[in-house]
Write an enzyme that holds these catalytic residues in place. Structure first.
Site, PDB file in Angstrom:
ATOM      1  N   ASP A   1       1.094  -1.177  -0.034  1.00 37.45           N
ATOM      2  CA  ASP A   1      -0.056  -0.055   0.072  1.00 37.45           C
ATOM      3  C   ASP A   1       0.819   1.262   0.000  1.00 37.45           C
ATOM      4  O   ASP A   1       1.904   1.471   0.652  1.00 37.45           O
ATOM      5  CB  ASP A   1      -0.655   0.062   1.370  1.00 37.45           C
ATOM      6  CG  ASP A   1      -2.229  -0.908   1.062  1.00 37.45           C
ATOM      7  OD1 ASP A   1      -2.271  -1.658  -0.031  1.00 37.45           O
ATOM      8  OD2 ASP A   1      -2.907  -1.048   1.943  1.00 37.45           O
TER       9      ASP A   1
ATOM     10  N   HIS B   1       3.572  -2.076   3.846  1.00 42.54           N
ATOM     11  CA  HIS B   1       3.499  -0.792   3.646  1.00 42.54           C
ATOM     12  C   HIS B   1       4.733  -0.286   3.219  1.00 42.54           C
ATOM     13  O   HIS B   1       5.718  -0.722   3.945  1.00 42.54           O
ATOM     14  CB  HIS B   1       2.838   0.185   4.869  1.00 42.54           C
ATOM     15  CG  HIS B   1       1.623   0.002   5.038  1.00 42.54           C
ATOM     16  ND1 HIS B   1       0.779  -1.201   5.566  1.00 42.54           N
ATOM     17  CD2 HIS B   1       0.537   0.717   4.574  1.00 42.54           C
ATOM     18  CE1 HIS B   1      -0.597  -1.156   5.542  1.00 42.54           C
ATOM     19  NE2 HIS B   1      -0.459  -0.062   5.169  1.00 42.54           N
TER      20      HIS B   1
END
Length: 264
Positions: free
Chosen positions: A72, A221
């Site tokens: 992400d 992430h």
């Protein structure tokens, strides 16, 4: 003739919006029972039912030692180049779910992702709770990301969506499906997004190893320093254990082919 076509198009949009408007909008926060000892993660009956109903995915049910690496990208924190270097070195495909902020601030990295064969997915333009916005706003959020990504990469089309904050509802899943998206959740993750509470690459490595299972969709992430430093070790160890890294396109194709076979 043009007038009739225009009126038909308006009618289609009206019916689409009206149909989706009556779908329940109770918000859910994605979660699951984590994998232990290689047993696949389990989202529970309710979520499994919604996954099936709206053709979403959160793991590969084939039981093969295949894994899917996803990231992400809400904003750039200086580690994505390093991550891309590792992926390129070890020939590992990945999917990067980007926001509008990322597209505007890290255009060169988006170009590199695309050029090196990675999937760029939709994480919405402003990263809102989609259950709290109208269908019109939802479609606009997705369209803006798709359009800007196409401008940057020169490639048309965007197929995969990861809901911001992991919050979703039947309405948002139905709307996204209507817009041509596949919801991609995950079956392996840990608290890696707090840049002020990084615990070191060993922690990131152990978190992945503790939860790994056949068919895992891994969420990391890119803002995490720990992830960037641990990624190569993670990839090498998983390959040593016999895992193969595949693209979400492989998973989607397998899913589609499986459904076609079952319908025969």
């Amino acid at each position: 003739m043009k007038k009739v076509t225009f009126i038909t198009s308006l009618l289609f949009v009206f019916v689409t919006y009206s149909t989706i408007a009556y779908i329940p909008n109770s918000p859910y926060h994605w979660g699951f029972n984590k994998s232990k000892n290689g047993v696949p993660a389990d989202a529970g009956a309710k979520y499994e039912e919604m996954i099936a109903k709206y053709d979403a995915v959160y793991k590969d049910d084939s039981k093969k030692k295949t894994i899917y690496l996803t990231f992400d990208n809400g904003y750039e924190n200086g580690y994505t180049d390093e991550i891309l270097d590792v992926l390129k070195k070890h020939h590992v495909p990945a999917a990067f779910f980007v926001t509008g902020h990322y597209l505007l601030s890290a255009e060169d990295l988006v170009k590199r992702m695309s050029k090196e064969g990675h999937i760029i997915g939709n994480h919405s333009w402003h990263h809102p709770d989609m259950t709290q916005v109208t269908n019109e706003r939802l479609f606009k959020e997705l369209y803006q990301v798709k359009k800007k990504t196409e401008e940057i990469t020169g490639k048309k089309g965007m197929q995969y969506l990861r809901p911001p904050r992991g919050i979703f509802s039947e309405r948002t899943m139905a709307a996204a499906k209507e817009a041509g998206y596949v919801h991609v959740f995950w079956s392996l993750a840990f608290k890696d997004w707090n840049v002020n509470a990084q615990q070191g690459p060993e922690y990131a490595y152990q978190q992945v190893m503790a939860q790994i299972h056949p068919g895992a969709i891994i969420l990391l992430h890119t803002i995490s320093k720990d992830n960037a430093e641990a990624l190569e070790r993670i990839i090498l160890e998983l390959k040593r254990q016999g895992y193969t890294f595949k693209s979400l396109d492989d998973l989607y194709m397998k899913k589609e082919m499986g459904e076609k076979i079952l319908k025969r």
